[in-house]
Design a protein around this motif. Structure first.
Motif, short mmCIF file in Angstrom:
data_model
loop_
_atom_site.label_atom_id
_atom_site.label_comp_id
_atom_site.label_asym_id
_atom_site.label_seq_id
_atom_site.Cartn_x
_atom_site.Cartn_y
_atom_site.Cartn_z
N LYS A 191 83.26 101.78 31.81
CA LYS A 191 82.85 102.88 30.55
C LYS A 191 82.62 104.05 31.28
O LYS A 191 82.69 105.18 30.91
N SER A 201 70.20 104.27 32.15
CA SER A 201 71.01 104.84 32.90
C SER A 201 70.44 106.24 33.53
O SER A 201 69.64 106.84 32.81
N GLU A 227 75.64 96.37 38.18
CA GLU A 227 76.53 97.06 37.52
C GLU A 227 76.57 98.70 37.65
O GLU A 227 76.49 99.29 36.66
N TYR A 286 80.75 109.54 32.74
CA TYR A 286 80.36 109.78 31.22
C TYR A 286 80.85 111.11 31.04
O TYR A 286 80.39 111.95 30.38
C1 LIG Z 1 76.73 101.84 30.98
C2 LIG Z 1 76.22 100.36 31.61
C3 LIG Z 1 76.07 100.32 32.86
C4 LIG Z 1 76.52 101.36 33.80
O1 LIG Z 1 75.08 102.27 33.95
P1 LIG Z 1 74.90 103.32 34.80
O2 LIG Z 1 73.58 103.90 34.45
O3 LIG Z 1 76.24 104.13 34.95
O4 LIG Z 1 74.94 102.56 36.18
C5 LIG Z 1 75.88 98.95 33.47
N1 LIG Z 1 75.95 97.87 32.56
C6 LIG Z 1 75.85 98.18 31.12
C7 LIG Z 1 75.78 96.89 30.45
C8 LIG Z 1 76.07 99.15 30.61
O5 LIG Z 1 75.99 99.38 29.36
#
Ligand SMILES: *Cc1c(COP(=O)(O)O)cnc(C)c1O
Length: 780
Positions: free
Chosen positions: A437, A568, A646, A755
């Motif tokens: 995303k 984040s 992630e 984003y």
């Molecule tokens: C948005 C999101 C991420 C990514 O987060 P970052 O802050 O960009 O590293 C990872 N895991 C989940 C479940 C998310 O919703």
């Protein structure tokens, strides 16, 4: 399951079956078949007859999707769109058997599809097609045959051909050598393509045939032509035992035309001349030519390498395949102009480098096996690392070369590769599953895929976008703790078997629609200093952990481990330490609840985006040390728990730079009374700068290519920068110091990879959802 198709599939499937007569075969052989019998046959393939023309040798039919030719002992069926040609094979063999006709040779061929995912099974997957065809042929013929793919896998169309032939058998008369010349063209010149639209000045199909130049190609043949509503053209011309068939899909974005000449004597047919005449009718950017002969002839004029393309074209490759019982196909492709870099198929990605968002489309990156492949596929230009001046000069070239006015992204794949190396050095035990995303740019995904990343997806479309890269479903964690029913069903259908949950309601949905999934319990573990908080929405509180593990056990859902996301843009290393400790407690509770297979810890995202030390090296701050120490304490090496993360922002933020045209200026007054200036630019809050609202971003910018001038020496004016929509809220910067700019200047926003365009809208007609993207590869 038919997905809505983004465009019409012009590329045809072609089946040719030769039969031998039995004692009971009527003299006209297959031509004895009645119209209802042919209608029934075509119904199986999902098309129908539009018109018919005949001569002493054969019958030719124009179909709703392409053409059918019926000779006494041979049938050629050619269908385009989403027809199911191979579903008609059993019916055909049955009708033939009733006439005491035995199939002796079967040839199936087609070019690559523009939209392979939109083909019904088994079409779209050549090996599945061959499997079904073999099963339909059955017996002797089904056991024979070979399948080949000709052409450059990285460049243009490939030619797929399957031939099964019983070979020379006692008592079988030799097949007459039939020559076939098939020309496939994409990216037709729009003015040429306009000939095939049934617009207000449409006169007749005959007039279209004459005006387009097709008539001149067909001197002496009897023509049966048809122009479809609202556009599209099909034509058969019969000429003794030979035919010409032409089909045109004129719509821009997926324009396609094919010209086939079949049955002319090899000695009289000059393929190079025909290709030249045909190229003049359509002016396509890409041409592929397949030349086939059914029998090996001692002096075949079409041995590889004899086709000359018109001088405006550059040959891109030639391949020749001989078949076991004689015959061969030669395949050539060429591109308009002096194109030496691969322009991969399909078209909408190509010419201006813009990327196409959305699921269900084969991505160019699906062809990538190495970093070098990715750089070649996306035409990444080398660039000196950390040199804003060089980047600005590159952007200026892009703007000039492509006549750009719309917002343009430059994605630095070299930066992504360095971020990857820094990650693996800093946290060698933690495998990144990139959060799609954050930025779903296809080259970024393809590069991370070849580097070895997994992917965090949260929706059906994100799953398909990752799978379209050719990755197995095991490379995906479905890390959305509250999934729509359709997302769960889709995950089950695609074999994506790892997901997260944090409520009994989610477990109930999983039990209903995806009971074999392995599930990660998502814990709430916030870094209150993070830029974007997630804990208000997701994550189980410690008091609910045991209950959730028990419910999972009761519903038969296997708990694979634990996940969390500290928020984040997290900066506090202690948040990761505390979360890993919480996770260890949940592992213990899981074992107590009977979940004996827990082997996965997912430490989520949150890692800051591309921060660098004074010498330009990636600097992950104190987080890796905290993560490594907490893992060593709670999940020591050898404990049997695999650790993944992630990261989204970390890989994407610093990798992309956005440039926007200044197209409106106005002098203003600063709050204190001094001079100020207002600007309008082509992107704004409803586009990529939605990050100001949703991602709490603080934007930096510089006028393109001003280098020193925008520095200390230049006079800076407090400036307001507006986005393009008619909403006063659409304001990108307020009282921001900028040197004086005029219409035609560009503003450059660095670190716009996270984003941004993934959250953009098309509000007010300013569609910011699929911006132009160009690629560079920075290196030391
Ligand atoms: C948005 C999101 C991420 C990514 O987060 P970052 O802050 O960009 O590293 C990872 N895991 C989940 C479940 C998310 O919703």
């Amino acid at each position: 399951m038919a997905l809505p198709c983004p465009g019409f599939e012009g590329s045809e499937k072609r089946l040719e079956v030769d039969f031998c007569f039995g004692p009971g075969t009527p003299p006209c052989g297959l031509r004895t078949l009645s119209r209802p019998q042919l209608d029934g046959l075509l119904e199986k393939a999902s098309c129908c007859i539009v018109s018919r023309t005949s001569n002493a040798h054969f019958d030719a039919y124009v179909l709703s999707e392409s053409s059918l030719f019926v000779f006494p002992d041979r049938l050629v069926l050619k269908t385009c769109g989403t027809t199911k040609l191979l579903d008609a094979v059993p019916e055909l063999l049955g009708l033939a058997a009733a006439l005491d006709l035995q199939a002796r040779r079967c040839k199936y061929s087609r070019a690559s599809f523009l939209f392979p995912e939109h083909q019904p099974m088994p079409h779209g997957d050549f090996s599945a097609e061959v499997q079904q065809l073999r099963a339909s042929l059955g017996g002797n013929l089904g056991a024979l045959g070979s399948a080949y793919v000709l052409g450059d896998a990285l460049n243009g169309l490939q030619w797929h051909v399957f031939v099964a032939d019983v070979g020379p058998r006692a008592g079988l008369p030799a097949l007459a050598p039939v020559y076939t010349l098939e020309i496939c063209m994409t990216h037709l010149c729009p003015t040429k393509a306009a000939n095939f639209v049934r617009g207000p000045d449409f006169v007749s199909a005959a007039a279209t045939t004459a005006a387009s130049g097709i008539g001149a190609l067909l001197l002496g043949a009897a023509v049966d032509d048809y122009v479809f509503e609202p556009c599209g053209y099909s034509m058969n011309a019969v000429d003794g035992a030979a035919f010409t068939t032409i089909h045109v899909t004129p719509e821009e974005g997926f324009s396609y035309a094919s010209v086939e000449l079949c049955g002319y004597a090899g000695a009289t047919l000059d393929a190079s001349t025909v290709v030249e005449q045909v190229a003049a009718i359509f002016n396509p950017e890409r041409i592929s030519v397949a030349l086939s002969v059914d029998q090996s002839l001692p002096c075949c004029p079409w041995a590889a390498g004899v086709l000359a393309f018109p001088s405006a074209y550059t040959a891109a490759g030639a391949a020749c395949q001989a078949f076991a019982h004689g015959g061969r196909t030669s395949f050539y492709s060429a591109a308009l102009g002096g194109v030496t870099n691969p322009i991969p198929f399909p078209g909408p990605y190509a010419a201006d480098g813009s990327s196409q968002r959305g699921a269900g489309r084969r991505l160019r990156g699906a062809l990538a096996r190495s970093v070098a492949d990715v750089l070649a596929l996306y035409d990444a230009a080398p660039l000196a690392r950390g040199d804003a001046g060089a980047l600005d000069a590159h952007i200026k070239c892009l703007v000039a070369a492509h006549g750009l006015e719309d917002p343009v992204y430059v994605v630095d794949l070299g930066m992504v590769a360095r971020l990857w190396a820094a990650w693996t050095a800093a946290m060698p035990r933690v495998a990144p599953f990139y959060a799609v995303k954050c930025n779903d740019d296809e080259a970024l995904l393809a590069l991370l895929a070849v580097l070895g990343a997994g992917f965090d997806c949260a929706s059906e479309a994100e799953v398909d976008r990752v799978l379209a890269l050719g990755l197995p479903p095991g490379r995906i964690v479905y890390a959305n703790a509250c999934k729509r029913p359709r997302d769960i069903r889709h995950a089950a259908a695609r074999g994506v078997d790892l997901t997260t949950f944090d409520t009994p309601s989610e477990l109930a949905k999983l039990a209903a629609w995806h009971p074999r999934t392995r599930a990660l319990l998502r814990l709430r573990a916030d870094d209150l200093a993070a830029r974007c908080q997630l804990g208000n929405k997701y994550g189980a509180e410690p008091k609910d952990v045991s209950m959730l593990l028990r419910v999972a056990a009761e519903l038969g859902i296997e708990v694979a481990g634990v996940s969390f996301h500290v928020g984040s843009g997290a900066t506090n290393p202690a948040a990761f330490s505390a979360a890993i400790a919480l996770a260890a407690d949940a592992f213990a509770a899981g074992a107590a609840a009977g979940h004996t297979g827990m082997d996965l810890l997912d430490i989520g995202g949150g890692f800051c985006g591309g921060t660098f030390d004074a010498s330009g090296r990636v600097d992950l701050g104190g987080v890796p040390a905290a993560v490594n120490a907490a893992l060593a304490e709670h999940f020591p090496p050898g404990c049997g728990v695999r650790v993944i993360a992630e990261p989204g922002r970390y890989f994407a933020e610093a990798a992309a730079t956005l440039a926007c045209l200044v197209y409106g200026v106005r002098d203003g007054r600063a709050p204190g009374g001094g001079p100020a200036r207002d600007y309008w630019i082509t992107d704004g809050l409803y586009g990529s700068m939605n990050c100001l609202l949703y991602d709490h971003a603080v934007l930096a910018c510089r006028p393109l290519g001003r280098g020193a001038k925008s520095g200390a020496g230049a006079q800076l004016l407090p400036s307001t920068v507006f986005g393009p929509t008619c909403d006063g809220l659409d304001t990108v910067l307020r009282d921001h110091p900028l040197p004086r700019m005029e219409n035609g200047d560009w503003l450059v926003f660095p670190k716009m990879g996270a984003y941004t365009h993934t959250g953009a809208s098309a509000f007010n007609g300013f569609d910011a959802t699929s911006p132009h993207v160009f690629y560079v590869f920075s290196q030391a």
